[in-house]
Design a protein around this motif. Structure first.
Motif, PDB file in Angstrom:
ATOM      1  N   MET A 120      57.858  37.512  27.641  1.00  9.42           N
ATOM      2  CA  MET A 120      56.786  38.376  27.189  1.00  9.42           C
ATOM      3  C   MET A 120      55.436  37.705  27.472  1.00  9.42           C
ATOM      4  O   MET A 120      55.265  36.519  27.245  1.00  9.42           O
ATOM      5  N   GLU A 121      54.501  38.487  27.970  1.00 10.51           N
ATOM      6  CA  GLU A 121      53.171  37.955  28.274  1.00 10.51           C
ATOM      7  C   GLU A 121      52.384  37.712  26.991  1.00 10.51           C
ATOM      8  O   GLU A 121      52.519  38.434  26.010  1.00 10.51           O
ATOM      9  N   THR A 122      51.537  36.695  27.048  1.00 10.47           N
ATOM     10  CA  THR A 122      50.661  36.412  25.909  1.00 10.47           C
ATOM     11  C   THR A 122      49.538  37.453  25.853  1.00 10.47           C
ATOM     12  O   THR A 122      49.260  38.152  26.832  1.00 10.47           O
ATOM     13  N   ARG A 123      48.900  37.526  24.725  1.00  4.04           N
ATOM     14  CA  ARG A 123      47.791  38.460  24.522  1.00  4.04           C
ATOM     15  C   ARG A 123      46.683  38.209  25.544  1.00  4.04           C
ATOM     16  O   ARG A 123      46.114  39.144  26.113  1.00  4.04           O
ATOM     17  N   GLY A 124      46.360  36.935  25.788  1.00  4.33           N
ATOM     18  CA  GLY A 124      45.323  36.600  26.758  1.00  4.33           C
ATOM     19  C   GLY A 124      45.651  37.072  28.155  1.00  4.33           C
ATOM     20  O   GLY A 124      44.773  37.522  28.890  1.00  4.33           O
ATOM     21  N   VAL A 125      46.920  36.988  28.536  1.00  2.00           N
ATOM     22  CA  VAL A 125      47.337  37.456  29.868  1.00  2.00           C
ATOM     23  C   VAL A 125      47.288  38.985  29.910  1.00  2.00           C
ATOM     24  O   VAL A 125      46.771  39.568  30.868  1.00  2.00           O
ATOM     25  N   ARG A 126      47.802  39.643  28.887  1.00  2.00           N
ATOM     26  CA  ARG A 126      47.769  41.114  28.848  1.00  2.00           C
ATOM     27  C   ARG A 126      46.331  41.638  28.926  1.00  2.00           C
ATOM     28  O   ARG A 126      46.074  42.665  29.528  1.00  2.00           O
ATOM     29  N   ASN A 127      45.400  40.919  28.296  1.00  3.36           N
ATOM     30  CA  ASN A 127      43.998  41.329  28.288  1.00  3.36           C
ATOM     31  C   ASN A 127      43.218  40.849  29.510  1.00  3.36           C
ATOM     32  O   ASN A 127      42.026  41.135  29.625  1.00  3.36           O
ATOM     33  N   CYS A 128      43.875  40.106  30.414  1.00  2.87           N
ATOM     34  CA  CYS A 128      43.175  39.460  31.540  1.00  2.87           C
ATOM     35  C   CYS A 128      42.020  38.621  31.012  1.00  2.87           C
ATOM     36  O   CYS A 128      40.937  38.562  31.590  1.00  2.87           O
ATOM     37  N   ASN A 129      42.263  37.967  29.881  1.00  2.00           N
ATOM     38  CA  ASN A 129      41.269  37.175  29.161  1.00  2.00           C
ATOM     39  C   ASN A 129      41.972  35.902  28.679  1.00  2.00           C
ATOM     40  O   ASN A 129      42.237  35.747  27.492  1.00  2.00           O
ATOM     41  N   PRO A 130      42.300  34.988  29.614  1.00  2.00           N
ATOM     42  CA  PRO A 130      43.149  33.860  29.252  1.00  2.00           C
ATOM     43  C   PRO A 130      42.539  32.843  28.295  1.00  2.00           C
ATOM     44  O   PRO A 130      43.251  32.017  27.738  1.00  2.00           O
ATOM     45  N   LEU A 131      41.235  32.900  28.061  1.00  2.65           N
ATOM     46  CA  LEU A 131      40.623  32.013  27.068  1.00  2.65           C
ATOM     47  C   LEU A 131      40.333  32.744  25.755  1.00  2.65           C
ATOM     48  O   LEU A 131      39.712  32.218  24.861  1.00  2.65           O
ATOM     49  N   ASN A 132      40.821  33.975  25.647  1.00  3.11           N
ATOM     50  CA  ASN A 132      40.686  34.766  24.421  1.00  3.11           C
ATOM     51  C   ASN A 132      39.240  34.841  23.925  1.00  3.11           C
ATOM     52  O   ASN A 132      38.929  34.502  22.787  1.00  3.11           O
ATOM     53  N   ILE A 133      38.367  35.318  24.790  1.00  2.00           N
ATOM     54  CA  ILE A 133      36.966  35.516  24.450  1.00  2.00           C
ATOM     55  C   ILE A 133      36.868  36.732  23.534  1.00  2.00           C
ATOM     56  O   ILE A 133      37.406  37.801  23.839  1.00  2.00           O
ATOM     57  N   ARG A 134      36.182  36.542  22.431  1.00  3.66           N
ATOM     58  CA  ARG A 134      36.018  37.636  21.461  1.00  3.66           C
ATOM     59  C   ARG A 134      35.065  38.709  21.986  1.00  3.66           C
ATOM     60  O   ARG A 134      34.174  38.424  22.786  1.00  3.66           O
ATOM     61  N   ILE A 135      35.261  39.916  21.502  1.00  2.60           N
ATOM     62  CA  ILE A 135      34.375  41.031  21.837  1.00  2.60           C
ATOM     63  C   ILE A 135      32.964  40.681  21.376  1.00  2.60           C
ATOM     64  O   ILE A 135      32.782  40.108  20.304  1.00  2.60           O
ATOM     65  N   GLY A 136      31.971  41.027  22.185  1.00  2.00           N
ATOM     66  CA  GLY A 136      30.612  40.752  21.747  1.00  2.00           C
ATOM     67  C   GLY A 136      29.570  40.816  22.847  1.00  2.00           C
ATOM     68  O   GLY A 136      28.386  40.867  22.567  1.00  2.00           O
ATOM     69  N   ASN A 137      29.979  40.792  24.083  1.00  2.00           N
ATOM     70  CA  ASN A 137      29.032  40.874  25.196  1.00  2.00           C
ATOM     71  C   ASN A 137      29.442  42.020  26.110  1.00  2.00           C
ATOM     72  O   ASN A 137      30.578  42.478  26.074  1.00  2.00           O
ATOM     73  N   ASN A 138      28.514  42.455  26.925  1.00  2.00           N
ATOM     74  CA  ASN A 138      28.831  43.420  27.981  1.00  2.00           C
ATOM     75  C   ASN A 138      29.115  42.622  29.247  1.00  2.00           C
ATOM     76  O   ASN A 138      28.186  42.152  29.896  1.00  2.00           O
TER      77      ASN A 138
ATOM     78  N   GLU B 177      38.041  40.550  24.143  1.00  2.00           N
ATOM     79  CA  GLU B 177      37.646  41.306  25.330  1.00  2.00           C
ATOM     80  C   GLU B 177      38.887  41.623  26.168  1.00  2.00           C
ATOM     81  O   GLU B 177      39.856  40.857  26.180  1.00  2.00           O
ATOM     82  N   GLN B 178      38.818  42.730  26.868  1.00  2.00           N
ATOM     83  CA  GLN B 178      39.851  43.104  27.826  1.00  2.00           C
ATOM     84  C   GLN B 178      39.163  43.336  29.167  1.00  2.00           C
ATOM     85  O   GLN B 178      38.163  44.058  29.241  1.00  2.00           O
ATOM     86  N   PHE B 179      39.705  42.715  30.201  1.00  2.00           N
ATOM     87  CA  PHE B 179      39.133  42.810  31.534  1.00  2.00           C
ATOM     88  C   PHE B 179      40.094  43.530  32.474  1.00  2.00           C
ATOM     89  O   PHE B 179      41.308  43.553  32.243  1.00  2.00           O
ATOM     90  N   THR B 180      39.542  44.093  33.539  1.00  2.00           N
ATOM     91  CA  THR B 180      40.352  44.835  34.502  1.00  2.00           C
ATOM     92  C   THR B 180      41.154  43.916  35.412  1.00  2.00           C
ATOM     93  O   THR B 180      42.151  44.330  35.990  1.00  2.00           O
ATOM     94  N   ASP B 181      40.713  42.677  35.537  1.00  2.00           N
ATOM     95  CA  ASP B 181      41.355  41.719  36.433  1.00  2.00           C
ATOM     96  C   ASP B 181      41.133  40.314  35.873  1.00  2.00           C
ATOM     97  O   ASP B 181      40.100  40.062  35.248  1.00  2.00           O
ATOM     98  N   MET B 182      42.068  39.430  36.124  1.00  2.00           N
ATOM     99  CA  MET B 182      41.987  38.068  35.600  1.00  2.00           C
ATOM    100  C   MET B 182      40.714  37.349  36.048  1.00  2.00           C
ATOM    101  O   MET B 182      40.140  36.569  35.297  1.00  2.00           O
ATOM    102  N   ARG B 183      40.240  37.628  37.254  1.00  2.00           N
ATOM    103  CA  ARG B 183      39.041  36.924  37.729  1.00  2.00           C
ATOM    104  C   ARG B 183      37.837  37.207  36.834  1.00  2.00           C
ATOM    105  O   ARG B 183      36.962  36.360  36.687  1.00  2.00           O
ATOM    106  N   TYR B 184      37.781  38.390  36.219  1.00  2.00           N
ATOM    107  CA  TYR B 184      36.657  38.701  35.338  1.00  2.00           C
ATOM    108  C   TYR B 184      36.756  37.948  34.008  1.00  2.00           C
ATOM    109  O   TYR B 184      35.747  37.522  33.459  1.00  2.00           O
ATOM    110  N   GLY B 185      37.964  37.780  33.510  1.00  2.00           N
ATOM    111  CA  GLY B 185      38.134  36.978  32.305  1.00  2.00           C
ATOM    112  C   GLY B 185      37.789  35.521  32.562  1.00  2.00           C
ATOM    113  O   GLY B 185      37.148  34.864  31.739  1.00  2.00           O
ATOM    114  N   LEU B 186      38.195  35.005  33.715  1.00  2.00           N
ATOM    115  CA  LEU B 186      37.850  33.632  34.092  1.00  2.00           C
ATOM    116  C   LEU B 186      36.355  33.499  34.342  1.00  2.00           C
ATOM    117  O   LEU B 186      35.735  32.503  33.943  1.00  2.00           O
TER     118      LEU B 186
END
Length: 129
Positions: free
Chosen positions: A1-19, A33-42
């Motif tokens: 099972m994927e972790t929440r950070g992977v499912r959200n494409c947010n592997p450092l688990n950045i909290r909601i708060g910015n655009n 935060e949830q991103f469309t692609d892992m590169r955006y979370g990184l």
């Protein structure tokens, strides 16, 4: 099972708060935060960590993670020790915001601690630019 950070494409688990660039149009998580692609979370992770270094003068692994993962919510010293070991960088060693290779190692280690995710070199390069 994927972790929440992977499912959200947010592997450092950045909290909601910015655009952020690359945010999903609707967020179903409610906390992180949830991103469309892992590169955006990184990309968001690099922006925040470089901001920690330049704006807040938090230029060591110890200082960065103490703010990123405060003791009120995390086992901060264990997190610091893991990132130090995984990155091969002493937790007290100063990091420059332009030191791409060392920041890649730190972010890779943080991704592993946060989400059991190891970004590829291509993902890191894409997120950096």
């Amino acid at each position: 099972m994927e972790t929440r950070g992977v499912r959200n494409c947010n592997p450092l688990n950045i909290r909601i708060g910015n655009n952020w660039k690359g945010e999903r149009p609707t967020n179903s998580d409610g906390v992180f935060e949830q991103f469309t692609d892992m590169r955006y979370g990184l990309r968001a992770a690099f922006i925040l960590i470089r901001r920690y270094i330049t704006k807040y003068k938090l230029c060591t692994i110890r200082a960065i993670i103490s703010r990123w993962a405060p003791e009120t919510e995390n086992l901060t010293m264990a997190y610091i020790n893991h990132v130090e070991r995984l990155s091969g960088i002493d937790a007290s060693e100063p990091i420059a915001p332009t030191d791409k290779q060392r920041l890649f190692r730190i972010v890779t280690a943080m991704c592993w601690v946060e989400s059991l995710y190891k970004p590829s070199q291509q993902e890191l390069e894409s997120a950096w630019s």
